[in-house]
Design an enzyme around this catalytic site. Sequence first.
Site, mmCIF file in Angstrom:
data_model
loop_
_atom_site.group_PDB
_atom_site.id
_atom_site.type_symbol
_atom_site.label_atom_id
_atom_site.label_comp_id
_atom_site.label_asym_id
_atom_site.label_seq_id
_atom_site.Cartn_x
_atom_site.Cartn_y
_atom_site.Cartn_z
ATOM 1 C CE LYS A 126 -3.762 -2.455 2.365
ATOM 2 N NZ LYS A 126 -4.740 -2.414 3.485
ATOM 3 C CE1 TYR A 165 -9.456 -3.544 0.802
ATOM 4 C CE2 TYR A 165 -8.606 -1.453 -0.016
ATOM 5 C CZ TYR A 165 -8.404 -2.669 0.596
ATOM 6 O OH TYR A 165 -7.143 -3.016 1.011
ATOM 7 C CG ASN A 177 -3.380 -2.666 6.971
ATOM 8 O OD1 ASN A 177 -3.196 -2.224 5.844
ATOM 9 N ND2 ASN A 177 -4.454 -3.340 7.309
ATOM 10 C CG HIS A 236 -4.960 -6.572 -0.050
ATOM 11 N ND1 HIS A 236 -6.145 -6.670 0.640
ATOM 12 C CD2 HIS A 236 -5.072 -7.401 -1.115
ATOM 13 C CE1 HIS A 236 -6.951 -7.512 0.003
ATOM 14 N NE2 HIS A 236 -6.324 -7.970 -1.070
ATOM 15 C CD GLU A 278 -8.565 -9.407 -3.222
ATOM 16 O OE1 GLU A 278 -7.385 -9.778 -3.035
ATOM 17 O OE2 GLU A 278 -9.352 -9.133 -2.295
#
Length: 140
Positions: free
Chosen positions: A9, A49, A115, A118, A129
């Site tokens: 990310k 998402y 975080n 993913h 995905e």
Amino acid sequence: KERTLAIIKPDGLLGNYTDKIKNVIVEAGFIIFKEITLQLDKDGVSSFYAEHSSKSFFHSLIKYMTSGPVLVMILEKENAIADWRALIGPTDARKAKITHPHSIRAMCGVDSERNCVHGSDSPQSAQREISFFFLEKSAG
Ligand code: ATP
């Protein structure tokens, strides 16, 4: 062999964690089958998402995920989906630092939003995905 989708990310890329994360990936026995660096836009993140669209953190998640480039990878190995989830650790990086100190989120994440990485959570999500970013289906 199984494939899963991994994303480093924006905080991971901006914090220069890419090489460290890739080392962990390769040492854990994954092959990086494909990778692409790209800048996500609001529509892309919203669609990726979509399952979280009613959550209170959705707007913030979109801002975070569009705040800089991301590195999207297809990782391949036996049991790739579960093994990659285990390697990244729990969603909340603060918790990861306590319960999974050697996890990737403990190493480079900040909190339950930022975080750093993913990972697909099931074979169905992995397939969806991978197709989302690479227009092809996952093996297995
Ligand atoms: P990912 O799907 O990104 O691998 P995950 O499966 O561990 O993460 P999800 O519950 O699917 O977590 O949430 C997707 C993402 O939304 C999280 O990775 C995080 O960036 C953000 N997020 C999740 N929970 C929160 C929260 N309580 N507050 C803020 N952001 C959150």
